[in-house]
Design a protein around this motif. Structure first.
Motif, mmCIF file in Angstrom:
data_model
loop_
_atom_site.group_PDB
_atom_site.id
_atom_site.type_symbol
_atom_site.label_atom_id
_atom_site.label_comp_id
_atom_site.label_asym_id
_atom_site.label_seq_id
_atom_site.Cartn_x
_atom_site.Cartn_y
_atom_site.Cartn_z
ATOM 1 N N LEU A 158 -1.856 2.236 8.514
ATOM 2 C CA LEU A 158 -2.510 1.400 9.522
ATOM 3 C C LEU A 158 -2.031 -0.048 9.496
ATOM 4 C CD1 LEU A 158 -6.198 2.652 9.313
ATOM 5 C CD2 LEU A 158 -4.577 3.022 11.168
ATOM 6 N N PHE A 159 -1.722 -0.545 8.290
ATOM 7 C CA PHE A 159 -1.446 -1.973 8.157
ATOM 8 C C PHE A 159 0.018 -2.332 7.967
ATOM 9 C CE2 PHE A 159 -5.965 -1.804 6.832
ATOM 10 C CZ PHE A 159 -6.465 -2.628 7.829
ATOM 11 N N THR A 160 0.926 -1.377 8.110
ATOM 12 C CA THR A 160 2.350 -1.703 8.015
ATOM 13 C C THR A 160 3.023 -1.453 9.357
ATOM 14 O OG1 THR A 160 2.869 0.513 7.210
ATOM 15 C CG2 THR A 160 2.554 -1.198 5.561
ATOM 16 N N LYS A 161 4.160 -2.092 9.534
ATOM 17 C CA LYS A 161 4.926 -1.903 10.759
ATOM 18 C C LYS A 161 5.493 -0.492 10.792
ATOM 19 C CE LYS A 161 6.318 -6.717 10.816
ATOM 20 N NZ LYS A 161 7.435 -7.629 10.661
ATOM 21 N N SER A 162 5.739 0.003 11.982
ATOM 22 C CA SER A 162 6.186 1.392 12.119
ATOM 23 C C SER A 162 7.549 1.636 11.487
ATOM 24 C CB SER A 162 6.212 1.787 13.594
ATOM 25 O OG SER A 162 7.132 0.982 14.296
ATOM 26 N N GLU A 163 8.389 0.623 11.400
ATOM 27 C CA GLU A 163 9.704 0.818 10.784
ATOM 28 C C GLU A 163 9.658 0.697 9.263
ATOM 29 O OE1 GLU A 163 9.334 -3.454 12.126
ATOM 30 O OE2 GLU A 163 9.279 -1.573 13.205
ATOM 31 N N ASN A 164 8.543 0.255 8.702
ATOM 32 C CA ASN A 164 8.433 0.073 7.256
ATOM 33 C C ASN A 164 7.395 0.976 6.601
ATOM 34 O OD1 ASN A 164 10.333 -1.966 7.347
ATOM 35 N ND2 ASN A 164 8.817 -3.576 7.578
ATOM 36 N N ASN A 165 6.956 2.023 7.270
ATOM 37 C CA ASN A 165 5.886 2.816 6.696
ATOM 38 C C ASN A 165 6.367 4.152 6.114
ATOM 39 O OD1 ASN A 165 6.326 4.237 9.028
ATOM 40 N ND2 ASN A 165 4.283 3.957 9.870
ATOM 41 N N GLY A 166 7.616 4.246 5.726
ATOM 42 C CA GLY A 166 8.153 5.472 5.149
ATOM 43 C C GLY A 166 7.517 5.828 3.816
ATOM 44 N N ARG A 167 7.260 4.815 2.994
ATOM 45 C CA ARG A 167 6.619 5.080 1.700
ATOM 46 C C ARG A 167 5.202 5.599 1.874
ATOM 47 N NH1 ARG A 167 8.417 -0.505 -1.096
ATOM 48 N NH2 ARG A 167 10.621 -0.004 -1.374
ATOM 49 N N ALA A 168 4.485 5.032 2.815
ATOM 50 C CA ALA A 168 3.110 5.479 3.052
ATOM 51 C C ALA A 168 3.087 6.900 3.603
ATOM 52 C CB ALA A 168 2.403 4.524 4.009
ATOM 53 N N LYS A 169 4.032 7.228 4.484
ATOM 54 C CA LYS A 169 4.110 8.594 5.005
ATOM 55 C C LYS A 169 4.430 9.582 3.890
ATOM 56 C CE LYS A 169 5.547 7.639 9.740
ATOM 57 N NZ LYS A 169 6.651 7.753 10.715
ATOM 58 N N MET A 226 0.819 -1.191 0.000
ATOM 59 C CA MET A 226 0.000 0.000 0.000
ATOM 60 C C MET A 226 0.866 1.260 0.000
ATOM 61 S SD MET A 226 -3.108 -0.832 -0.104
ATOM 62 C CE MET A 226 -4.549 -0.338 0.749
ATOM 63 N N GLY A 227 2.005 1.189 0.667
ATOM 64 C CA GLY A 227 2.874 2.352 0.716
ATOM 65 C C GLY A 227 3.428 2.711 -0.651
ATOM 66 N N LEU A 228 3.823 1.703 -1.409
ATOM 67 C CA LEU A 228 4.357 1.962 -2.745
ATOM 68 C C LEU A 228 3.272 2.502 -3.675
ATOM 69 C CD1 LEU A 228 6.742 1.775 -4.684
ATOM 70 C CD2 LEU A 228 6.038 -0.557 -5.203
ATOM 71 N N ILE A 229 2.082 1.971 -3.562
ATOM 72 C CA ILE A 229 0.970 2.460 -4.393
ATOM 73 C C ILE A 229 0.678 3.924 -4.074
ATOM 74 C CG2 ILE A 229 -1.501 2.222 -4.850
ATOM 75 C CD1 ILE A 229 -1.127 -0.794 -4.335
ATOM 76 N N SER A 230 0.635 4.271 -2.793
ATOM 77 C CA SER A 230 0.352 5.660 -2.432
ATOM 78 C C SER A 230 1.481 6.586 -2.843
ATOM 79 C CB SER A 230 0.092 5.777 -0.936
ATOM 80 O OG SER A 230 1.273 5.522 -0.198
ATOM 81 N N LEU A 231 2.723 6.102 -2.786
ATOM 82 C CA LEU A 231 3.855 6.914 -3.226
ATOM 83 C C LEU A 231 3.782 7.181 -4.721
ATOM 84 C CD1 LEU A 231 6.555 8.276 -2.585
ATOM 85 C CD2 LEU A 231 7.644 6.075 -2.992
ATOM 86 N N VAL A 239 -8.058 10.281 -2.869
ATOM 87 C CA VAL A 239 -8.040 8.809 -2.893
ATOM 88 C C VAL A 239 -6.641 8.304 -2.564
ATOM 89 C CG1 VAL A 239 -8.303 6.795 -4.389
ATOM 90 C CG2 VAL A 239 -9.992 8.613 -4.458
ATOM 91 N N GLY A 240 -5.618 8.976 -3.101
ATOM 92 C CA GLY A 240 -4.240 8.602 -2.782
ATOM 93 C C GLY A 240 -3.929 8.771 -1.307
ATOM 94 N N ALA A 241 -4.464 9.816 -0.690
ATOM 95 C CA ALA A 241 -4.256 10.023 0.745
ATOM 96 C C ALA A 241 -4.954 8.936 1.561
ATOM 97 C CB ALA A 241 -4.758 11.407 1.142
ATOM 98 N N ILE A 242 -6.123 8.511 1.111
ATOM 99 C CA ILE A 242 -6.828 7.430 1.802
ATOM 100 C C ILE A 242 -6.040 6.127 1.698
ATOM 101 C CG2 ILE A 242 -8.907 5.986 1.731
ATOM 102 C CD1 ILE A 242 -10.426 8.562 0.913
ATOM 103 N N ILE A 243 -5.490 5.851 0.521
ATOM 104 C CA ILE A 243 -4.660 4.654 0.349
ATOM 105 C C ILE A 243 -3.437 4.723 1.264
ATOM 106 C CG2 ILE A 243 -3.188 3.428 -1.295
ATOM 107 C CD1 ILE A 243 -5.222 4.185 -3.464
ATOM 108 N N ALA A 244 -2.827 5.914 1.363
ATOM 109 C CA ALA A 244 -1.668 6.075 2.243
ATOM 110 C C ALA A 244 -2.043 5.865 3.701
ATOM 111 C CB ALA A 244 -1.055 7.453 2.045
ATOM 112 N N ALA A 245 -3.208 6.367 4.110
ATOM 113 C CA ALA A 245 -3.648 6.183 5.495
ATOM 114 C C ALA A 245 -3.896 4.709 5.804
ATOM 115 C CB ALA A 245 -4.911 6.999 5.750
ATOM 116 N N ILE A 246 -4.452 3.994 4.853
ATOM 117 C CA ILE A 246 -4.645 2.552 5.032
ATOM 118 C C ILE A 246 -3.295 1.855 5.115
ATOM 119 C CG2 ILE A 246 -5.514 0.454 3.916
ATOM 120 C CD1 ILE A 246 -7.820 2.201 2.819
ATOM 121 N N GLY A 247 -2.356 2.301 4.287
ATOM 122 C CA GLY A 247 -1.006 1.742 4.339
ATOM 123 C C GLY A 247 -0.333 1.993 5.672
#
Length: 82
Positions: free
Chosen positions: A47-58, A1-6, A37-45
């Protein structure tokens, strides 16, 4: 999800640059919901990724938020037409 939102945010940012050109400001009417819609995808990303792996979603969330703010300001300045 993070890569998609990026990728979504990068595409929205490129679209925003085109919408800044005079007489192409009408593109912001389509750009703002697209970036939302991209921001919603990022927010979902986030929620569902570990805190150390959510840089792309941020980053995707930040890019989409910037695009939304610039699009709203551009519509406010140009009246949504130009």
């Amino acid at each position: 999800m993070g890569l998609i939102s990026l990728l979504w945010g990068i595409f929205a940012l490129a679209w925003m640059v085109l919408a800044l050109i005079p007489l192409l400001g009408w593109g912001n009417w389509f750009l703002i919901p697209f970036a939302a819609v991209g921001a919603i995808i990022a927010a979902i990303g986030l929620l569902f990724t570990k805190s150390e792996n959510n840089g792309r979603a941020k980053t995707g969330l930040l890019l989409n938020a910037i695009v939304i703010v610039v699009g709203v300001v551009r519509l406010g300045i140009g009246g949504g037409i130009i």
